[in-house]
Design a protein around this motif. Structure first.
Motif, mmCIF file in Angstrom:
data_model
loop_
_atom_site.group_PDB
_atom_site.id
_atom_site.type_symbol
_atom_site.label_atom_id
_atom_site.label_comp_id
_atom_site.label_asym_id
_atom_site.label_seq_id
_atom_site.Cartn_x
_atom_site.Cartn_y
_atom_site.Cartn_z
ATOM 1 N N ALA A 1 0.861 -1.203 0.000
ATOM 2 C CA ALA A 1 0.000 0.000 0.000
ATOM 3 C C ALA A 1 0.893 1.247 0.000
ATOM 4 O O ALA A 1 0.622 2.237 -0.695
ATOM 5 N N VAL B 1 2.421 1.838 -3.559
ATOM 6 C CA VAL B 1 1.553 2.511 -4.534
ATOM 7 C C VAL B 1 1.404 3.996 -4.158
ATOM 8 O O VAL B 1 1.444 4.875 -5.023
ATOM 9 N N ARG C 1 2.105 7.617 -6.261
ATOM 10 C CA ARG C 1 1.170 8.766 -6.328
ATOM 11 C C ARG C 1 1.854 10.032 -5.827
ATOM 12 O O ARG C 1 1.619 11.124 -6.343
ATOM 13 N N ARG D 1 -3.266 3.324 -13.753
ATOM 14 C CA ARG D 1 -4.315 2.568 -13.054
ATOM 15 C C ARG D 1 -5.110 3.500 -12.134
ATOM 16 O O ARG D 1 -6.341 3.476 -12.117
ATOM 17 N N GLY E 1 -9.824 -3.422 -0.308
ATOM 18 C CA GLY E 1 -8.355 -3.374 -0.216
ATOM 19 C C GLY E 1 -7.884 -1.951 -0.441
ATOM 20 O O GLY E 1 -6.981 -1.693 -1.231
ATOM 21 N N GLY F 1 -6.194 0.297 1.223
ATOM 22 C CA GLY F 1 -4.833 0.768 1.522
ATOM 23 C C GLY F 1 -4.856 2.268 1.766
ATOM 24 O O GLY F 1 -5.705 2.794 2.502
ATOM 25 N N ASP G 1 -5.545 4.600 -0.430
ATOM 26 C CA ASP G 1 -6.374 5.238 -1.465
ATOM 27 C C ASP G 1 -7.085 6.433 -0.828
ATOM 28 O O ASP G 1 -7.737 6.298 0.205
ATOM 29 N N VAL H 1 -4.042 -1.929 8.778
ATOM 30 C CA VAL H 1 -3.749 -0.934 7.735
ATOM 31 C C VAL H 1 -4.686 0.266 7.913
ATOM 32 O O VAL H 1 -4.276 1.431 7.816
ATOM 33 N N VAL I 1 -12.089 -5.871 7.130
ATOM 34 C CA VAL I 1 -12.378 -7.230 6.643
ATOM 35 C C VAL I 1 -11.063 -7.836 6.164
ATOM 36 O O VAL I 1 -10.314 -7.185 5.427
ATOM 37 N N PHE J 1 -10.106 -10.592 3.678
ATOM 38 C CA PHE J 1 -10.811 -11.369 2.646
ATOM 39 C C PHE J 1 -10.590 -12.872 2.779
ATOM 40 O O PHE J 1 -11.366 -13.653 2.249
ATOM 41 N N GLU K 1 -8.497 -2.816 -6.441
ATOM 42 C CA GLU K 1 -7.336 -2.287 -7.181
ATOM 43 C C GLU K 1 -6.043 -2.802 -6.571
ATOM 44 O O GLU K 1 -5.765 -2.544 -5.388
ATOM 45 N N GLY K 2 -5.266 -3.512 -7.380
ATOM 46 C CA GLY K 2 -3.945 -3.952 -6.912
ATOM 47 C C GLY K 2 -4.013 -4.911 -5.747
ATOM 48 O O GLY K 2 -3.143 -4.866 -4.863
ATOM 49 N N TYR L 1 -2.287 -10.628 -4.500
ATOM 50 C CA TYR L 1 -1.741 -10.902 -3.167
ATOM 51 C C TYR L 1 -2.531 -11.938 -2.383
ATOM 52 O O TYR L 1 -2.091 -12.373 -1.327
ATOM 53 N N ILE L 2 -3.733 -12.232 -2.853
ATOM 54 C CA ILE L 2 -4.566 -13.171 -2.095
ATOM 55 C C ILE L 2 -4.871 -14.396 -2.960
ATOM 56 O O ILE L 2 -4.694 -14.361 -4.180
ATOM 57 N N GLU M 1 4.617 -9.255 1.046
ATOM 58 C CA GLU M 1 3.349 -9.528 0.361
ATOM 59 C C GLU M 1 3.629 -10.083 -1.041
ATOM 60 O O GLU M 1 3.510 -9.368 -2.037
HETATM 61 C C1 LIG Z 1 -0.989 -3.003 -3.267
HETATM 62 S S1 LIG Z 1 -2.007 -2.496 -1.949
HETATM 63 C C2 LIG Z 1 -3.224 -1.604 -2.886
HETATM 64 C C3 LIG Z 1 -3.884 -0.543 -2.068
HETATM 65 C C4 LIG Z 1 -4.827 0.363 -2.852
HETATM 66 N N1 LIG Z 1 -5.896 -0.402 -3.455
HETATM 67 C C5 LIG Z 1 -4.068 1.148 -3.888
HETATM 68 O O1 LIG Z 1 -4.084 0.750 -5.061
HETATM 69 O O2 LIG Z 1 -3.431 2.128 -3.507
HETATM 70 C C6 LIG Z 1 -2.880 -3.983 -1.490
HETATM 71 C C7 LIG Z 1 -3.917 -3.759 -0.406
HETATM 72 O O3 LIG Z 1 -4.636 -4.979 -0.213
HETATM 73 C C8 LIG Z 1 -4.851 -5.159 1.163
HETATM 74 N N2 LIG Z 1 -4.986 -6.588 1.444
HETATM 75 C C9 LIG Z 1 -4.070 -7.549 1.195
HETATM 76 N N3 LIG Z 1 -4.525 -8.742 1.654
HETATM 77 C C10 LIG Z 1 -5.755 -8.506 2.186
HETATM 78 C C11 LIG Z 1 -6.720 -9.331 2.821
HETATM 79 N N4 LIG Z 1 -6.484 -10.625 3.014
HETATM 80 N N5 LIG Z 1 -7.877 -8.768 3.265
HETATM 81 C C12 LIG Z 1 -8.084 -7.424 3.095
HETATM 82 N N6 LIG Z 1 -7.210 -6.594 2.484
HETATM 83 C C13 LIG Z 1 -6.051 -7.123 2.047
HETATM 84 C C14 LIG Z 1 -3.571 -4.600 1.802
HETATM 85 O O4 LIG Z 1 -3.762 -4.300 3.176
HETATM 86 C C15 LIG Z 1 -3.311 -3.379 0.934
HETATM 87 O O5 LIG Z 1 -3.923 -2.230 1.435
#
Ligand SMILES: C[S@@+](CC[C@H](N)C(=O)[O-])C[C@H]1O[C@@H](n2cnc3c(N)ncnc32)[C@H](O)[C@@H]1O
Length: 303
Positions: free
Chosen positions: A12, A15, A19, A73, A96, A98, A100, A122, A145, A147, A172-173, A177-178, A241
């Motif tokens: 997070a 990214v 910005r 993006r 997610g 972050g 944003d 976060v 939450v 996920f 987004e993004g 990761y999951i 991550e």
């Molecule tokens: C690369 S960052 C992107 C953040 C934001 N969407 C952006 O583009 O600036 C990935 C985000 O996914 C969230 N994330 C990762 N695994 C997650 C999970 N299991 N449940 C909820 N959020 C999750 C992280 O905490 C992080 O904020």
């Protein structure tokens, strides 16, 4: 919890850092503006000293096109949210989220309710860094939450989400990761939240060709594509991550279709280069095009 010094927010921050770098460009040269990004980035003062041009130049040495990819993006989703905000979406769910800051930096209708969803840790850091008074804060609800083991639908409805209202959702993004199971169950839950209305869903995903044919994920002549693909994956893994899930366009279309969405657009930086960077005199050459992540807009089929 990861062992990274970043805790759970390394990507997070990554990214937000792009910005911040973009925001440092002159206003007629930048394609997005995020005046809050510096609050979330470790070393923001140093980046400000380096400035936009030098920071982008330095980034290109490591991974050409990554900055432009992430900023395109951001802009693509900014445009989507502003458009859906004026054409009837009454709720915006940032999955997610972050760091944003769209809730506060875009000019959104005051009637639009915004739900920011992310891991509790976060969100706690984000809230501790935001200014005490900030535009539109009265319209934002934080919903913690994870996920991988919590129900999005339950948490959102408990937080006041109204299933009767047209909504725009963005992921987004995050999908890389999951697990695929977590993405799939999140979209299934999301589908239960939009049964009675017209909604829009944005998802970004990493192309499975990144592992199978890395050259195909970059423009022609991109330097050391295979090695660069490994660098990108290892940068994410280093902040705790790692990228674990990759998709084909067909897989995403089928996942969305099973859950009541049809794909309207599936684009990459290659498609957005002339739209966003050419007007500000920053067209990327083919050999700097980074197109391993796709940006998808889907509409609920109730539309
Ligand atoms: C690369 S960052 C992107 C953040 C934001 N969407 C952006 O583009 O600036 C990935 C985000 O996914 C969230 N994330 C990762 N695994 C997650 C999970 N299991 N449940 C909820 N959020 C999750 C992280 O905490 C992080 O904020």
């Amino acid at each position: 919890m990861s062992n990274s010094i970043f805790g759970k927010d390394g990507t997070a921050q990554g990214v937000a850092k792009q910005r911040l770098i973009e925001t440092l460009a002159k206003s007629d040269k930048r394609i997005i503006n995020d005046p809050y990004a510096d609050r979330f980035v470790i070393g923001a003062g140093f980046i400000k000293l380096m400035g936009h041009k030098f920071s982008v130049w330095l980034g290109k040495k490591l991974v050409p096109g990554l900055h432009e990819h992430l900023i395109a993006r951001t802009r693509f989703i900014d445009d989507l949210i502003e458009k859906t905000g004026t054409t009837g979406a009454e709720q915006y769910v940032i999955l997610g989220a972050g760091y944003d800051l769209r809730a506060h930096r875009l000019d959104l209708p005051s009637s639009m309710r915004i739900f920011e969803v992310d891991q509790a840790e976060v969100q706690a850091r984000k809230r501790s860094k935001l200014p005490k008074t900030i535009t539109n804060s009265e319209n934002v609800t934080y919903v913690a939450v994870d996920f991988t083991h919590q129900s999005l639908a339950e948490q959102l409805t408990a937080a006041g989400f109204d299933i009767g209202k047209p909504t725009v959702f963005t992921l987004e993004g995050v999908s890389q990761y999951i697990t695929k199971e977590a993405v799939s169950s999140t979209i299934e839950e999301l589908a239960t939240l939009i049964q009675t209305n017209s909604s829009t869903f944005f998802i970004s995903y990493v192309d499975e060709l990144l592992d199978k044919d890395p050259e195909a994920c970059f423009g022609r002549g991109y330097p050391n594509a295979a090695q660069r693909a490994e660098t990108i994956k290892s940068l994410s893994a280093k902040v705790g991550e790692p990228w674990i899930s990759f998709y084909t366009a067909e897989e995403i279309a089928s996942l969305l279709s099973r859950n009541g969405f049809s794909v309207e657009e599936n684009v990459t930086l290659e498609d957005l280069n002339s739209l966003y960077f050419t007007p500000v005199g920053r067209t990327l050459p083919e050999n700097q095009i980074f197109k391993l992540e796709h940006f998808v807009i889907a509409k609920s089929q109730n539309n």
